[in-house]
Design a protein around this motif. Sequence first.
Motif, PDB file in Angstrom:
ATOM      1  N   SER A 197     -26.845  48.039  22.239  1.00  0.00           N
ATOM      2  CA  SER A 197     -26.162  46.825  21.821  1.00  0.00           C
ATOM      3  C   SER A 197     -24.853  47.217  21.150  1.00  0.00           C
ATOM      4  N   GLU A 198     -23.938  46.258  21.003  1.00  0.00           N
ATOM      5  CA  GLU A 198     -22.600  46.595  20.535  1.00  0.00           C
ATOM      6  C   GLU A 198     -22.147  45.667  19.416  1.00  0.00           C
ATOM      7  N   TRP A 199     -21.667  46.280  18.333  1.00  0.00           N
ATOM      8  CA  TRP A 199     -21.085  45.495  17.248  1.00  0.00           C
ATOM      9  C   TRP A 199     -19.880  44.706  17.748  1.00  0.00           C
ATOM     10  N   VAL A 200     -19.766  43.472  17.317  1.00  0.00           N
ATOM     11  CA  VAL A 200     -18.523  42.719  17.482  1.00  0.00           C
ATOM     12  C   VAL A 200     -17.978  42.418  16.088  1.00  0.00           C
ATOM     13  N   ALA A 201     -16.762  41.884  16.030  1.00  0.00           N
ATOM     14  CA  ALA A 201     -16.085  41.741  14.745  1.00  0.00           C
ATOM     15  C   ALA A 201     -16.674  40.643  13.871  1.00  0.00           C
ATOM     16  N   ASP A 202     -17.321  39.658  14.481  1.00  0.00           N
ATOM     17  CA  ASP A 202     -17.656  38.428  13.774  1.00  0.00           C
ATOM     18  C   ASP A 202     -18.853  38.532  12.837  1.00  0.00           C
ATOM     19  N   SER A 203     -18.793  37.727  11.792  1.00  0.00           N
ATOM     20  CA  SER A 203     -19.976  37.431  10.989  1.00  0.00           C
ATOM     21  C   SER A 203     -20.808  36.390  11.746  1.00  0.00           C
ATOM     22  N   TYR A 204     -22.105  36.428  11.502  1.00  0.00           N
ATOM     23  CA  TYR A 204     -22.993  35.506  12.213  1.00  0.00           C
ATOM     24  C   TYR A 204     -23.001  34.134  11.558  1.00  0.00           C
ATOM     25  N   GLU A 205     -22.878  33.120  12.369  1.00  0.00           N
ATOM     26  CA  GLU A 205     -23.031  31.748  11.908  1.00  0.00           C
ATOM     27  C   GLU A 205     -23.904  31.017  12.919  1.00  0.00           C
ATOM     28  N   GLU A 206     -24.982  30.435  12.449  1.00  0.00           N
ATOM     29  CA  GLU A 206     -25.937  29.775  13.331  1.00  0.00           C
ATOM     30  C   GLU A 206     -25.303  28.562  13.994  1.00  0.00           C
ATOM     31  N   ASN A 207     -25.729  28.307  15.223  1.00  0.00           N
ATOM     32  CA  ASN A 207     -25.294  27.131  15.985  1.00  0.00           C
ATOM     33  C   ASN A 207     -23.788  27.095  16.229  1.00  0.00           C
ATOM     34  N   ILE A 208     -23.146  28.261  16.240  1.00  0.00           N
ATOM     35  CA  ILE A 208     -21.698  28.285  16.399  1.00  0.00           C
ATOM     36  C   ILE A 208     -21.267  27.774  17.765  1.00  0.00           C
ATOM     37  N   PHE A 209     -22.117  27.900  18.786  1.00  0.00           N
ATOM     38  CA  PHE A 209     -21.741  27.437  20.113  1.00  0.00           C
ATOM     39  C   PHE A 209     -21.492  25.936  20.158  1.00  0.00           C
ATOM     40  N   LYS A 210     -22.030  25.228  19.193  1.00  0.00           N
ATOM     41  CA  LYS A 210     -21.837  23.780  19.152  1.00  0.00           C
ATOM     42  C   LYS A 210     -20.543  23.389  18.447  1.00  0.00           C
ATOM     43  N   SER A 211     -19.852  24.371  17.878  1.00  0.00           N
ATOM     44  CA  SER A 211     -18.675  24.074  17.071  1.00  0.00           C
ATOM     45  C   SER A 211     -17.457  23.802  17.941  1.00  0.00           C
ATOM     46  N   ARG A 212     -16.708  22.788  17.593  1.00  0.00           N
ATOM     47  CA  ARG A 212     -15.459  22.496  18.285  1.00  0.00           C
ATOM     48  C   ARG A 212     -14.360  23.483  17.898  1.00  0.00           C
ATOM     49  N   LYS A 213     -14.620  24.281  16.874  1.00  0.00           N
ATOM     50  CA  LYS A 213     -13.621  25.222  16.400  1.00  0.00           C
ATOM     51  C   LYS A 213     -13.554  26.485  17.263  1.00  0.00           C
ATOM     52  N   LEU A 214     -14.373  26.557  18.302  1.00  0.00           N
ATOM     53  CA  LEU A 214     -14.362  27.721  19.176  1.00  0.00           C
ATOM     54  C   LEU A 214     -13.333  27.595  20.292  1.00  0.00           C
ATOM     55  N   ARG A 215     -12.430  26.655  20.223  1.00  0.00           N
ATOM     56  CA  ARG A 215     -11.600  26.342  21.378  1.00  0.00           C
ATOM     57  C   ARG A 215     -10.554  27.390  21.710  1.00  0.00           C
ATOM     58  N   SER A 216      -9.988  28.087  20.737  1.00  0.00           N
ATOM     59  CA  SER A 216      -8.898  29.022  21.025  1.00  0.00           C
ATOM     60  C   SER A 216      -9.048  30.302  20.206  1.00  0.00           C
ATOM     61  N   ASP A 217      -9.355  31.413  20.886  1.00  0.00           N
ATOM     62  CA  ASP A 217      -9.437  32.743  20.275  1.00  0.00           C
ATOM     63  C   ASP A 217     -10.126  32.734  18.915  1.00  0.00           C
ATOM     64  N   PRO A 218     -11.370  32.297  18.847  1.00  0.00           N
ATOM     65  CA  PRO A 218     -12.032  32.196  17.542  1.00  0.00           C
ATOM     66  C   PRO A 218     -12.459  33.543  16.985  1.00  0.00           C
ATOM     67  N   PHE A 219     -12.522  33.597  15.676  1.00  0.00           N
ATOM     68  CA  PHE A 219     -13.013  34.775  14.960  1.00  0.00           C
ATOM     69  C   PHE A 219     -13.677  34.259  13.685  1.00  0.00           C
ATOM     70  N   ILE A 220     -14.960  34.530  13.530  1.00  0.00           N
ATOM     71  CA  ILE A 220     -15.725  34.035  12.389  1.00  0.00           C
ATOM     72  C   ILE A 220     -15.863  35.171  11.378  1.00  0.00           C
ATOM     73  N   PHE A 221     -15.432  34.919  10.166  1.00  0.00           N
ATOM     74  CA  PHE A 221     -15.355  36.017   9.203  1.00  0.00           C
ATOM     75  C   PHE A 221     -15.847  35.612   7.821  1.00  0.00           C
ATOM     76  N   ASN A 222     -16.638  36.502   7.201  1.00  0.00           N
ATOM     77  CA  ASN A 222     -16.814  36.478   5.752  1.00  0.00           C
ATOM     78  C   ASN A 222     -17.048  37.902   5.287  1.00  0.00           C
ATOM     79  N   LYS A 223     -16.926  38.132   3.997  1.00  0.00           N
ATOM     80  CA  LYS A 223     -16.997  39.492   3.461  1.00  0.00           C
ATOM     81  C   LYS A 223     -18.417  39.959   3.162  1.00  0.00           C
ATOM     82  N   ASN A 224     -19.390  39.128   3.390  1.00  0.00           N
ATOM     83  CA  ASN A 224     -20.766  39.535   3.127  1.00  0.00           C
ATOM     84  C   ASN A 224     -21.179  40.657   4.075  1.00  0.00           C
ATOM     85  N   LYS A 225     -21.997  41.560   3.588  1.00  0.00           N
ATOM     86  CA  LYS A 225     -22.461  42.674   4.409  1.00  0.00           C
ATOM     87  C   LYS A 225     -23.294  42.187   5.583  1.00  0.00           C
ATOM     88  N   TYR A 226     -24.120  41.208   5.334  1.00  0.00           N
ATOM     89  CA  TYR A 226     -24.965  40.624   6.377  1.00  0.00           C
ATOM     90  C   TYR A 226     -24.762  39.109   6.404  1.00  0.00           C
TER      91      TYR A 226
END
Length: 296
Positions: A197-226
């Motif tokens: 499996s491969e690390w990607v840059a994003d932090s995990y957010e549940e149900n993100i596929f339903k978000s309208r904010k994914l429309r253009s080059d999205p990147f989900i970020f927070n500073k938490n380790k997990y």
Amino acid sequence: MIFFSSIIIPFLLFVNTEKSNYSEKIPDSNFSIDMIYIPGGKFKMGNKNKNSDTEVSSFWISKYEITWEIYNLFMEYEENNKLEFIVGNEKIKVDGISKPTTPYTDMTFGMGYEGFPAINMTHNAASKFCKWLSLETGNYYRLPTEAEWEFASRSELNEKNIDNYAWYKDNSGGKYQKVGQKEPNKWGIYDMLGNVSEWVADSYEENIFKSRKLRSDPFIFNKNKYPKVYRGGSWNDDPDELLSNKRFYSNSRLQERDPQIPKSKWWNTDAPHIGFRVVRVENTDSKSLRDMFWNN
């Protein structure tokens, strides 16, 4: 300062006019990283046709998972005074790079070194590798976003004829395999599904596929380790886990056997199934965005 809520950040990528694959020679070594050009486009992230379209700008992604030999260059580099590089007309200053601490045990777990994917590094370590690679080569590298990774992994293959394209639980012999032995996907990329499996840059957010904010080059970020996201499934997964839209995310179990207090910033003890690959964009992201991608 710790940000406890996620930030969903659209970012612009710029298309190289040559639009070609290339090989990035790592200075002072005999190793290169082959990069595959992925022209941008629109697609529906996730497995629902009703999901909103996500637009991804063009980028390059490494043809193979990063191998131990290449990762070892990062582990053993000698610190120097080189703290900037130039991309186009922009001078990129780097605030120093720390290299991984020596692992307390053999992180290959005896599964193989030469030609095999590097594993067991933390998300932070994979991000710092990209920072080191950028400084060494003078080109800006980072982990792929979820959107970029999913776009590059999607093809007519997916779970069809999976034995031709992926190492997984039923055919791996209980270990990872050398990169590039199976057939590539339609872009010419190897082992996007399976092997590790491969690390990607994003932090995990549940149900993100339903978000309208994914429309253009999205990147989900927070500073938490997990939790951080990893994708693709591995040598230890069932074939129905090896899907382009399947999401996995990290938690403290990846360091369950780490005897150190605090736990290592660099090494997982329980992630022999997780590695990574890198992405390049032609023009760099802003400094604040680079810091997020590099986990500064």
